[in-house]
Design a protein around this motif. Structure first.
Motif, PDB file in Angstrom:
ATOM      1  N   THR A 199       0.828  -1.203   0.000  1.00 21.69           N
ATOM      2  CA  THR A 199       0.000   0.000   0.000  1.00 21.69           C
ATOM      3  C   THR A 199       0.861   1.252   0.000  1.00 21.69           C
ATOM      4  N   MET A 200       1.887   1.273   0.850  1.00 20.35           N
ATOM      5  CA  MET A 200       2.771   2.436   0.911  1.00 20.35           C
ATOM      6  C   MET A 200       3.506   2.624  -0.411  1.00 20.35           C
ATOM      7  N   SER A 201       3.917   1.539  -1.035  1.00 18.24           N
ATOM      8  CA  SER A 201       4.598   1.615  -2.327  1.00 18.24           C
ATOM      9  C   SER A 201       3.671   2.203  -3.388  1.00 18.24           C
ATOM     10  N   ALA A 202       2.424   1.765  -3.398  1.00 23.23           N
ATOM     11  CA  ALA A 202       1.460   2.280  -4.371  1.00 23.23           C
ATOM     12  C   ALA A 202       1.236   3.769  -4.171  1.00 23.23           C
ATOM     13  N   VAL A 203       1.146   4.199  -2.930  1.00 27.05           N
ATOM     14  CA  VAL A 203       0.941   5.623  -2.647  1.00 27.05           C
ATOM     15  C   VAL A 203       2.153   6.426  -3.100  1.00 27.05           C
ATOM     16  N   ARG A 204       3.346   5.938  -2.810  1.00 28.06           N
ATOM     17  CA  ARG A 204       4.572   6.645  -3.211  1.00 28.06           C
ATOM     18  C   ARG A 204       4.688   6.730  -4.727  1.00 28.06           C
ATOM     19  N   ASN A 205       4.337   5.644  -5.421  1.00 34.20           N
ATOM     20  CA  ASN A 205       4.388   5.662  -6.887  1.00 34.20           C
ATOM     21  C   ASN A 205       3.424   6.698  -7.450  1.00 34.20           C
ATOM     22  N   ARG A 206       2.251   6.796  -6.891  1.00 32.83           N
ATOM     23  CA  ARG A 206       1.282   7.794  -7.349  1.00 32.83           C
ATOM     24  C   ARG A 206       1.792   9.196  -7.071  1.00 32.83           C
ATOM     25  N   ALA A 207       2.434   9.362  -5.917  1.00 27.44           N
ATOM     26  CA  ALA A 207       2.960  10.688  -5.568  1.00 27.44           C
ATOM     27  C   ALA A 207       4.069  11.084  -6.538  1.00 27.44           C
ATOM     28  N   ARG A 208       4.913  10.146  -6.920  1.00 30.09           N
ATOM     29  CA  ARG A 208       5.993  10.428  -7.872  1.00 30.09           C
ATOM     30  C   ARG A 208       5.422  10.828  -9.230  1.00 30.09           C
ATOM     31  N   ARG A 209       4.337  10.217  -9.611  1.00 28.37           N
ATOM     32  CA  ARG A 209       3.728  10.521 -10.909  1.00 28.37           C
ATOM     33  C   ARG A 209       2.855  11.767 -10.845  1.00 28.37           C
ATOM     34  N   GLY A 210       2.686  12.306  -9.667  1.00 29.60           N
ATOM     35  CA  GLY A 210       1.868  13.512  -9.526  1.00 29.60           C
ATOM     36  C   GLY A 210       0.384  13.232  -9.456  1.00 29.60           C
ATOM     37  N   HIS A 211      -0.008  11.987  -9.226  1.00 25.81           N
ATOM     38  CA  HIS A 211      -1.425  11.620  -9.168  1.00 25.81           C
ATOM     39  C   HIS A 211      -1.806  11.232  -7.751  1.00 25.81           C
ATOM     40  N   VAL A 212      -1.452  12.038  -6.808  1.00 20.86           N
ATOM     41  CA  VAL A 212      -1.756  11.711  -5.422  1.00 20.86           C
ATOM     42  C   VAL A 212      -3.258  11.807  -5.238  1.00 20.86           C
ATOM     43  N   ALA A 213      -3.838  10.709  -4.895  1.00 22.91           N
ATOM     44  CA  ALA A 213      -5.289  10.654  -4.748  1.00 22.91           C
ATOM     45  C   ALA A 213      -5.683  11.087  -3.345  1.00 22.91           C
ATOM     46  N   ALA A 214      -6.949  11.270  -3.171  1.00 22.42           N
ATOM     47  CA  ALA A 214      -7.469  11.629  -1.854  1.00 22.42           C
ATOM     48  C   ALA A 214      -7.368  10.457  -0.895  1.00 22.42           C
TER      49      ALA A 214
END
Length: 187
Positions: free
Chosen positions: A79-94
């Motif tokens: 879960t943490m990896s998925a969140v970090r990957n989204r943050a790197r791509r600029g798609h940080v979800a709510a």
């Protein structure tokens, strides 16, 4: 003699009918082979069909605590990896906050379970050690009483002072044992 010769349109109609049957079968398989249906069927065969997710987690953590903790830890890392990957791509979800809270909660739960089990094992060990020490002390006391019987009988006052002499020796032995244990615990 009548020969049944099929025409191309009959072959095409048969192929279409078979395609339709295969389509229905594939649709049925897709709906029946969903993870929830497979899990439900496995649960009913294992006799735990009425178990909730919390109940299943509780059951698994009691029966298989280490694999359950490893799986929980893996899910938290994933879960943490998925969140970090989204943050790197600029798609940080709510979902970032709730996911972080969920993973923290999972880790806290796993840590609490490990601590509780470690404390239970420690208590079990201490209780066993205390029982063994008590048994050993009783055996030592009995042995000392047997060996001192002849000596005490030769002391003036004999049987009348026996309880006083035995308790004095036991207090002296207890003090010596405490001294030994304190000296070993300092090192």
């Amino acid at each position: 003699m009548g020969v049944n010769v099929s025409t191309s349109s009959e072959y095409e109609a048969e192929a279409n009918r078979l395609r339709a049957q295969i389509g229905v079968t594939i649709g049925s398989l897709r709906s029946n082979l969903t993870p929830s249906n497979l899990a439900s069927e496995a649960a009913s065969r294992a006799g735990i069909a009425d178990l909730s997710w919390a109940g299943a987690f509780d059951y698994a953590s009691k029966r298989h605590p280490v694999p359950t903790a490893i799986i929980g830890f893996g899910i938290a890392l994933w879960t943490m990896s998925a969140v970090r990957n989204r943050a790197r791509r600029g798609h940080v979800a709510a979902l970032t906050g709730p996911l972080r809270e969920s993973s923290d909660s999972i880790l806290e739960s796993a840590t609490r379970v490990f601590r509780e089990r470690a404390e239970a094992k420690r208590r079990e060990f201490v209780d066993l050690a205390q029982a063994q020490v008590a048994t050993g002390a009783a055996m030592l006391s009995d042995e000392i009483e047997k060996k001192l019987e002849n000596v005490i009988d030769r002391v003036p006052g004999g049987i009348k002072v026996r309880p006083l002499i035995e308790s004095s020796i036991q207090v002296a032995l207890a003090a010596a044992l405490e001294g030994l244990l304190r000296r070993h615990s300092r090192h």
